[in-house]
Design a protein around this motif. Structure first.
Motif, mmCIF file in Angstrom:
data_model
loop_
_atom_site.group_PDB
_atom_site.id
_atom_site.type_symbol
_atom_site.label_atom_id
_atom_site.label_comp_id
_atom_site.label_asym_id
_atom_site.label_seq_id
_atom_site.Cartn_x
_atom_site.Cartn_y
_atom_site.Cartn_z
ATOM 1 N N ALA A 148 -16.503 63.788 -48.874
ATOM 2 C CA ALA A 148 -15.008 63.423 -48.483
ATOM 3 C C ALA A 148 -14.940 63.752 -46.877
ATOM 4 N N ASP A 149 -15.599 64.755 -46.223
ATOM 5 C CA ASP A 149 -15.359 65.143 -45.037
ATOM 6 C C ASP A 149 -16.259 64.057 -44.024
ATOM 7 N N ALA A 150 -16.897 63.115 -44.473
ATOM 8 C CA ALA A 150 -17.806 62.383 -43.497
ATOM 9 C C ALA A 150 -16.974 61.611 -42.855
ATOM 10 N N ARG A 151 -17.698 61.070 -41.676
ATOM 11 C CA ARG A 151 -17.064 60.213 -40.591
ATOM 12 C C ARG A 151 -17.768 59.048 -40.711
ATOM 13 N N ALA A 152 -16.913 57.857 -39.895
ATOM 14 C CA ALA A 152 -17.633 56.476 -40.066
ATOM 15 C C ALA A 152 -17.326 55.815 -38.534
ATOM 16 N N TRP A 153 -18.473 55.161 -38.228
ATOM 17 C CA TRP A 153 -18.260 54.112 -36.988
ATOM 18 C C TRP A 153 -18.471 52.788 -37.615
ATOM 19 N N LEU A 154 -17.651 52.008 -37.474
ATOM 20 C CA LEU A 154 -17.984 50.750 -38.258
ATOM 21 C C LEU A 154 -17.038 49.427 -37.546
ATOM 22 N N GLN A 155 -17.752 48.378 -37.677
ATOM 23 C CA GLN A 155 -17.087 47.259 -37.093
ATOM 24 C C GLN A 155 -16.754 46.355 -38.207
ATOM 25 N N PRO A 156 -15.337 46.087 -38.229
ATOM 26 C CA PRO A 156 -14.842 44.741 -39.110
ATOM 27 C C PRO A 156 -15.606 43.794 -39.091
ATOM 28 N N MET A 157 -15.728 42.973 -40.397
ATOM 29 C CA MET A 157 -16.359 41.652 -40.415
ATOM 30 C C MET A 157 -15.128 40.768 -40.145
ATOM 31 N N SER A 158 -15.267 39.858 -39.366
ATOM 32 C CA SER A 158 -14.177 38.754 -39.191
ATOM 33 C C SER A 158 -14.135 37.981 -40.425
ATOM 34 N N LYS A 165 -12.234 27.541 -32.629
ATOM 35 C CA LYS A 165 -12.854 26.448 -33.380
ATOM 36 C C LYS A 165 -13.289 26.812 -34.724
ATOM 37 N N ARG A 166 -12.899 27.751 -35.413
ATOM 38 C CA ARG A 166 -13.352 28.287 -36.709
ATOM 39 C C ARG A 166 -14.706 28.327 -36.744
ATOM 40 N N THR A 167 -15.044 29.386 -35.669
ATOM 41 C CA THR A 167 -16.640 29.811 -35.581
ATOM 42 C C THR A 167 -16.719 31.140 -36.195
ATOM 43 N N ASN A 168 -15.812 31.917 -36.704
ATOM 44 C CA ASN A 168 -16.243 33.261 -37.332
ATOM 45 C C ASN A 168 -16.938 33.020 -38.595
ATOM 46 N N PRO A 169 -17.720 33.974 -39.138
ATOM 47 C CA PRO A 169 -18.028 35.091 -38.637
ATOM 48 C C PRO A 169 -19.175 35.295 -37.714
ATOM 49 N N SER A 170 -19.117 36.028 -36.521
ATOM 50 C CA SER A 170 -20.469 36.120 -35.486
ATOM 51 C C SER A 170 -20.298 37.369 -35.198
ATOM 52 N N TYR A 171 -20.146 38.297 -35.826
ATOM 53 C CA TYR A 171 -20.231 39.759 -35.575
ATOM 54 C C TYR A 171 -19.731 40.305 -34.153
ATOM 55 N N GLU A 172 -18.567 39.751 -33.833
ATOM 56 C CA GLU A 172 -17.946 39.779 -32.379
ATOM 57 C C GLU A 172 -16.551 40.584 -32.522
ATOM 58 N N GLU A 173 -16.526 41.768 -33.117
ATOM 59 C CA GLU A 173 -15.388 42.609 -33.146
ATOM 60 C C GLU A 173 -15.523 43.797 -32.306
ATOM 61 N N HIS A 174 -14.571 44.606 -32.338
ATOM 62 C CA HIS A 174 -14.624 46.000 -31.652
ATOM 63 C C HIS A 174 -14.900 46.830 -32.891
ATOM 64 N N TYR A 175 -15.795 47.974 -32.778
ATOM 65 C CA TYR A 175 -15.982 49.002 -33.655
ATOM 66 C C TYR A 175 -14.724 49.900 -33.959
#
Length: 632
Positions: A148-158, A165-175
């Motif tokens: 429960a006390d763990a922490r995470a560094w994650l990038q949202p999937m678009s 031009k409807r090109t997502n997903p391309s792994y181009e988000e901020h963490y």
């Protein structure tokens, strides 16, 4: 390796089994719970890393996650392997792991295998359902339950089919950095791999590897209630036109490896598990396998620069810098044409520079118009195009705007990988998925975007303002296992943007970021503004690395890494914070060597040169600043 049930030598079955890493630090416990579900836990050095987490999968033809019983267990055997990487943190990798397989049966008596591999730097698991019949994937129950006390560094999937031009997903988000485990993803699309976690003293990087073109790509599902993350699936629209979404095969079905690098941050940062679990390299002409550096006009000058005269100037720039490639971007077929491209390629050859050319992968799955487009959709069309570019003298392709992570899309990537290898062409994927170890299997895959790269920091000021913290996430996540085409390094100005980073920060990226071909964003005019010693450093940077040492860092805030090429060591670091940072670096392995130091000068566009000495060095990094050091 293709696992078949008949090939396994099984021992006496037991209700619970434990598999340890060769050094005994990592332990994986597998059991069947009271609900007849397969579960596992992970400990390292006696400390919990994963709590009881589900295993199993569901096919249209059967449930392999519930009503299970253990049939037999194989003996533990050592897995040893050596391989080389053209584009990676190490040129030669030696692997050692303990491996064990579990034969299980579901309520209908249908059998499948869970295969586990435990190494000193983490573990991996995958499933095989054997037999000649059809296997249609439905769901996977594999989960990762963190304390429960763990922490995470994650990038949202678009969300699929959003964005330009409807090109997502391309792994181009901020963490999202240092968030509580269990934080729900911003959308139903979930979180991308690699995903980074800290559980007590241990860090965990989750990803997958072993994508052979028959399986869809996965991610982490959006709902992680209680800190339990599950494998998530691509969205229905993430397919090539008319293609299928999820794995659907005749004959044995083997999933990709679920990969967990585990240990202190240094262990995770130096791990090669993401390529260790990929398939061995296919054949490729070694004389054409040349990593290196490239000039590239589009980063700063954009579309209008894709014309003959500008590209010729960038070939001269690459030659002057000792770089071995120039990339000609989108619409070259319309703005330059085959005849003038051949003239450019012939001219580049006289300068010992290779020409790379851009292609649009897409058919109807997005609204992009850049060309060449619709030219790679079939095997016959690809053969024609590859013959065309070889006749022109082009040495590699940048292929952009893919459709997502569905099985038909992944099959398309793999087709291109196999066929460019046969054609002797280097490859760079953009607007793309995470490569998941492909650079080992297909050595000509020099780099892949799959990141919110430098170009975004030229479009809007808000992305430029975030670029330092974003860049400081990438060595720990996106660039941890796979080459990354961030297109770094600008020393001068960006049109209509106020650059937020200092020059030392920019220079450090040339060492910190791994890419088989590093496409530098700086223009000839910008490079002309820097001191001669900086240009010399950029000219003499190695084209590939042999060894890595993690010296310290905190995801999203700062990092310091050392890389060896031959007998030389290059040390680099940057500070993403708004305040100065003092670093004391342990350089004991360098003995008493003294090195060249390049860091920030008094102003944000200035440099300073000095000396740095082993076995320890204390440096003060400016806000959004950085350094490089070279030990010959």
């Amino acid at each position: 390796m293709r696992l078949t049930l008949a090939s396994l030598l099984f021992a006496v079955p037991a209700l619970a089994q434990a598999l340890s890493s060769p050094d005994g630090q990592l332990q994986v416990d597998v059991s069947i719970n009271d609900q007849q579900q397969l579960v596992y836990t992970v400990q390292r050095a006696g400390q919990p890393v994963l709590l009881a987490s589900r295993l199993g999968l569901v096919l249209e033809q059967g449930d392999f996650a519930n009503g299970l019983k253990l049939v037999t267990t194989s003996p533990v055997k050592a897995h040893r392997e050596q391989y080389t990487l053209a584009a990676g943190k190490k040129s030669r990798v030696d692997t050692l792991a303990n491996e064990q397989s579990f034969l299980l049966a579901n309520a209908q008596g249908r059998q499948f295998v869970l295969q586990l591999r435990a190494a000193n730097d983490g573990l991996a698991l995958r499933y095989t359902v054997d037999g000649p019949d059809r296997k249609t994937f439905k769901d996977e129950l594999t989960s990762f339950a963190f304390p429960a006390d763990a922490r995470a560094w994650l990038q949202p999937m678009s969300v699929a089919k959003t964005g330009w031009k409807r090109t997502n997903p391309s792994y181009e988000e901020h963490y999202q950095a240092d968030i509580a485990v269990g934080t729900k993803a911003p959308s139903h699309a979930g979180w991308v791999f690699p995903a980074l976690f800290r559980a007590g003293a241990n860090w965990v990087a989750l990803t997958e590897a072993g994508m052979d073109g028959r399986f869809h790509a996965s991610r982490l599902a959006s709902d992680s209630t209680g800190g339990t993350y599950r494998i998530g699936l691509p969205e229905a629209s993430e397919v090539n036109t008319g293609g299928h979404l999820l794995a659907d095969v005749n004959g044995p079905l083997t999933t990709p490896w679920r990969v967990l690098a585990i240990g202190p941050l240094k262990t995770v940062m130096e791990s090669t598990l993401g390529t260790d679990l990929a398939a061995p390299a296919i054949a490729f002409d070694k004389t054409k396998l040349q990593p290196g550096h490239a000039s590239w006009s589009w980063a700063i000058l954009k579309d209008d620069a894709t014309v003959f005269d500008v590209q010729k100037r960038f070939i001269d720039y690459a030659a002057d810098m000792g770089w071995n490639y120039t990339l000609v971007d989108a619409d070259w077929d319309r703005k330059i044409g085959d005849a003038k491209m051949k003239e450019l390629a012939d001219y580049a050859k006289t300068k010992n520079v290779g020409l790379l050319a851009w292609y649009n992968s897409s058919g109807a799955w997005n609204d992009t118009e850049y060309s060449p487009k619709n030219a790679l959709l079939t095997k016959a069309a690809r053969a024609k195009e590859f013959a065309r570019v070889r006749a022109i003298g082009i040495q590699g392709l940048k292929v952009d705007f893919f459709g997502g992570d569905g099985a038909s899309s992944i099959a398309y990537y793999v087709d291109i990988l196999k066929e460019t290898a046969a054609a002797g062409l280097l490859l760079n994927f953009h607007g793309a998925t995470l490569p998941r170890g492909w650079s080992r299997t297909y050595p000509q895959l020099m780099t892949v975007e799959a990141v919110k790269g430098f170009e975004f920091a030229t479009f809007e000021q808000k992305d430029q303002d975030k670029v330092s913290g974003h860049a400081a996430m990438l060595p720990f996540t996106r660039n941890l296992f796979d080459p990354m085409d961030f297109t770094p390094v600008v020393f001068h100005e960006i049109p209509n943007i106020k650059r937020a980073t200092r020059n030392g920060f920019e220079l450090a990226q040339s060492v910190l970021f791994l890419s088989g071909i590093q496409h530098y964003a700086e223009t000839p005019e910008g490079m002309a503004t820097v001191p001669a010693y900086v240009k010399t450093f950029m000219r003499e940077l190695p084209r590939a690395w042999d060894e890595v040492r993690f010296l310290g860092g905190e995801p999203g805030r700062w990092v310091a890494i050392a890389r060896r090429a031959g007998t030389q060591w290059f040390v680099a670091g940057f500070n993403a914070d708004d305040t100065p940072r003092e670093l004391t670096l342990d350089l004991a392995w360098l003995g008493q060597r003294e090195g060249q130091l390049i860091t920030d000068g008094a102003g944000p566009r200035e440099f300073a040169e000095g000396k740095v000495a082993a076995p320890a060095a204390t440096l003060t990094l400016a806000p959004k600043g950085g350094f490089v050091a070279r030990f010959r």
